[in-house]
Design an enzyme around this catalytic site. Structure first.
Site, short mmCIF file in Angstrom:
data_model
loop_
_atom_site.label_atom_id
_atom_site.label_comp_id
_atom_site.label_asym_id
_atom_site.label_seq_id
_atom_site.Cartn_x
_atom_site.Cartn_y
_atom_site.Cartn_z
N HIS A 277 -6.60 -7.19 0.81
CA HIS A 277 -6.15 -8.37 0.06
C HIS A 277 -7.24 -9.43 -0.05
O HIS A 277 -7.96 -9.70 0.90
CB HIS A 277 -4.84 -8.94 0.62
CG HIS A 277 -4.89 -9.43 2.03
ND1 HIS A 277 -5.26 -10.72 2.35
CD2 HIS A 277 -4.59 -8.83 3.21
CE1 HIS A 277 -5.17 -10.89 3.67
NE2 HIS A 277 -4.78 -9.77 4.22
N GLU A 323 -1.29 -11.51 -0.26
CA GLU A 323 -0.63 -10.75 0.80
C GLU A 323 -0.08 -11.68 1.88
O GLU A 323 0.98 -11.43 2.44
CB GLU A 323 -1.62 -9.76 1.44
CG GLU A 323 -0.99 -8.78 2.44
CD GLU A 323 -0.91 -9.29 3.87
OE1 GLU A 323 -0.18 -8.70 4.67
OE2 GLU A 323 -1.56 -10.29 4.20
N ASP A 351 -6.37 -3.45 6.35
CA ASP A 351 -6.02 -4.84 6.64
C ASP A 351 -5.90 -5.07 8.15
O ASP A 351 -5.08 -5.84 8.60
CB ASP A 351 -4.72 -5.22 5.91
CG ASP A 351 -4.44 -6.72 5.97
OD1 ASP A 351 -5.36 -7.49 6.34
OD2 ASP A 351 -3.31 -7.13 5.68
N HIS A 421 -6.19 -15.45 11.41
CA HIS A 421 -5.54 -16.69 10.91
C HIS A 421 -6.02 -17.96 11.60
O HIS A 421 -5.33 -18.98 11.57
CB HIS A 421 -4.01 -16.60 11.05
CG HIS A 421 -3.39 -15.48 10.27
ND1 HIS A 421 -2.04 -15.25 10.25
CD2 HIS A 421 -3.93 -14.54 9.45
CE1 HIS A 421 -1.77 -14.19 9.47
NE2 HIS A 421 -2.91 -13.74 8.99
ZN ZN Z 1 -4.39 -9.46 6.22
#
Ligand code: ZN
Length: 464
Positions: A277, A323, A351, A421
């Site tokens: 993504h 995503e 991913d 993240h």
């Molecule tokens: Zn991801």
């Protein structure tokens, strides 16, 4: 003695040569070319360093779309195009901050808004804190939760070897914590960051609100802050937290996934998709999540192209948009695939970061498995031959009902969630050779798929 050793060496060598890998001729060139060029890393540098964070609807995401299209054209891919989609447009805003207050003294708290959260009032929210460890516990607080900031502090389970499993076992606190706490009258939630690392970087990620429950602000706090806050509460301290979030949801924005391919020379209507993504969270630079997946797919197809090989079936790279907080790119691609006269026989997603590949998780029928299992040998020279039951990914999942076998690249996973993240998701965490081996793994697998195809799903399988 030397002669004997030499003889042993020579005989050992010839014995090995006799057991030559049946896939040697189609794997060795990919490995040697890939490890010599290390082109995946150069691509990642342009995407992650050059463009940076790519949250859906942001300027960075728009730049990434333009970059990916131009790059695919420059690499010589065919039918390069954009597939438009509308994406949620959530923005963090400037100046989110917070602190915990003990005995009237405030100390700062490392936090970040969770993606999709509503903001606090501009003066912030200050309230007593109460710690819980599950959604059920938050819902059962009743009166005790009223007017409080509810603090979800169940860590990812460190006893799991598979960190993805540990993440999956804890992440419902992040996604559903706000609505669970709001049922007990809470005014905001704090969620312990989804990582096994103990440090001061908060990790964001998506959250959602249940219908007919008040929407309250939601933030992640660093694991270090979570440990400290929990220790104060355990010591019987009355702790207040002050929380200010400046995020907001804007109207949906126009965006797109980016697609390029090499058309199959014999069966152009049988398609093998590979991708990652293009969007990323905003705190880091989207290196391991998921710049590495994007460049894995681009480099895999480019390697095949650079060797001058002509795939029998169509090999297609899809860089999916959105995503992280909506999956709109995956949905629009599946919609298009459903209407297409082409058949998607397989889809490969990367991913889980750019670390050394160990193999693939595979979702396939028993007939398909029989063929796929043979291909493990092709992946043995790069130590990526572990094919395990189950797998794929969020972006290719919607292709399963169309009959596609699903493959999810499985790199070593002990470090992925340390960066995931957070502001630590930067290119210095990526090793160029490990990254390239992931691209080579995709090239080897996609080449086998294009050469041999897969048995279709039987009638009975389709009915299930
Ligand atoms: Zn991801």
């Amino acid at each position: 003695l030397f002669t004997i050793a030499l003889l042993l060496l020579v005989s050992g060598h010839s014995a090995r040569a006799q057991q030559k890998n049946p896939y040697e001729n189609t794997t060795r060139p990919l490995i040697e070319r890939g490890l010599k060029d290390l082109s995946a890393y150069a691509l990642l540098s342009e995407l992650s360093e050059g463009i940076g964070p790519r949250l859906s609807g942001s300027e960075g995401a728009a730049k990434a779309v333009v970059w990916a299209k131009a790059k695919m054209e420059a690499l010589g891919f065919q039918n390069v195009r954009l597939l438009p989609c509308k994406v949620p447009h959530w923005v963090r805003g400037e100046g989110e901050n917070g602190g915990y207050i003990v005995d009237g003294r405030e100390q700062s708290l490392s936090l970040c808004a969770l993606g999709g959260s509503v903001p606090t009032p501009s003066e912030g929210i200050t309230a007593d804190v109460i710690e819980v460890h599950s959604l059920a516990e938050a819902e059962k607080l009743g009166e005790r939760g009223k007017g409080k900031i509810v603090f979800f502090n169940r860590p990812m389970d460190p006893t799991k070897v598979n960190t993805g499993e540990a993440y999956g076992g804890a992440v419902e606190q992040r996604f559903g914590g706000a609505s669970a706490a709001a049922k007990s009258g809470a005014v905001a939630v704090l969620v312990r960051s989804m990582t096994l690392a103990i440090d001061d970087a908060p990790h964001t990620g998506s959250m959602g609100y249940a219908d007919r429950v008040p929407k309250i602000p939601a933030a992640a706090i660093s694991t270090l802050a979570a440990e400290h806050l929990s220790a104060l509460l355990k010591a019987g301290q009355t702790v207040k937290v002050r929380l200010k979030l400046t995020c907001q949801s804007l109207p949906d924005a126009d965006s797109a996934s980016v697609i390029g391919e090499i058309v199959g020379s014999e069966k152009p209507n049988e398609v093998i998709v590979m991708g990652g993504h293009l969007d990323s969270w905003d705190l880091g630079r989207g290196a391991n999540d998921d710049g590495t997946g994007c460049v894995h797919a681009m480099e895999a197809l480019s390697l095949i192209q650079r060797l001058g090989w002509k795939p029998k079936r169509t090999l297609r790279v899809v860089l999916f948009m959105n995503e992280e907080n909506g999956g709109r790119g995956a949905m629009s691609y599946a919609e298009e695939a459903k209407k297409s006269s082409q058949k998607h026989i397989a889809a490969i997603e990367s991913d889980d970061g750019g670390f050394a590949p160990m193999g693939f998780g595979v979702t396939a029928t028993p007939d398909q498995w029989r063929r796929i299992r043979r291909w493990a040998k092709a992946l043995t020279p790069i130590n990526a031959d572990r094919l395990t039951e189950g797998g794929g990914g969020a972006d290719i999942g919607p292709l399963a009902p169309l009959g596609a076998a699903l493959f999810g690249l499985a790199p070593t996973d002990q470090r992925y969630f340390d960066y995931h993240h957070s502001r630590h998701d930067t290119i210095d965490k990526v090793n160029p050779r490990e990254l390239e081996l992931g691209a080579i793994a995709l090239a080897i697998l996609s080449w086998r798929l294009s050469e041999e195809g897969l048995p279709g799903k039987s009638e009975t399988m389709q009915k299930q």
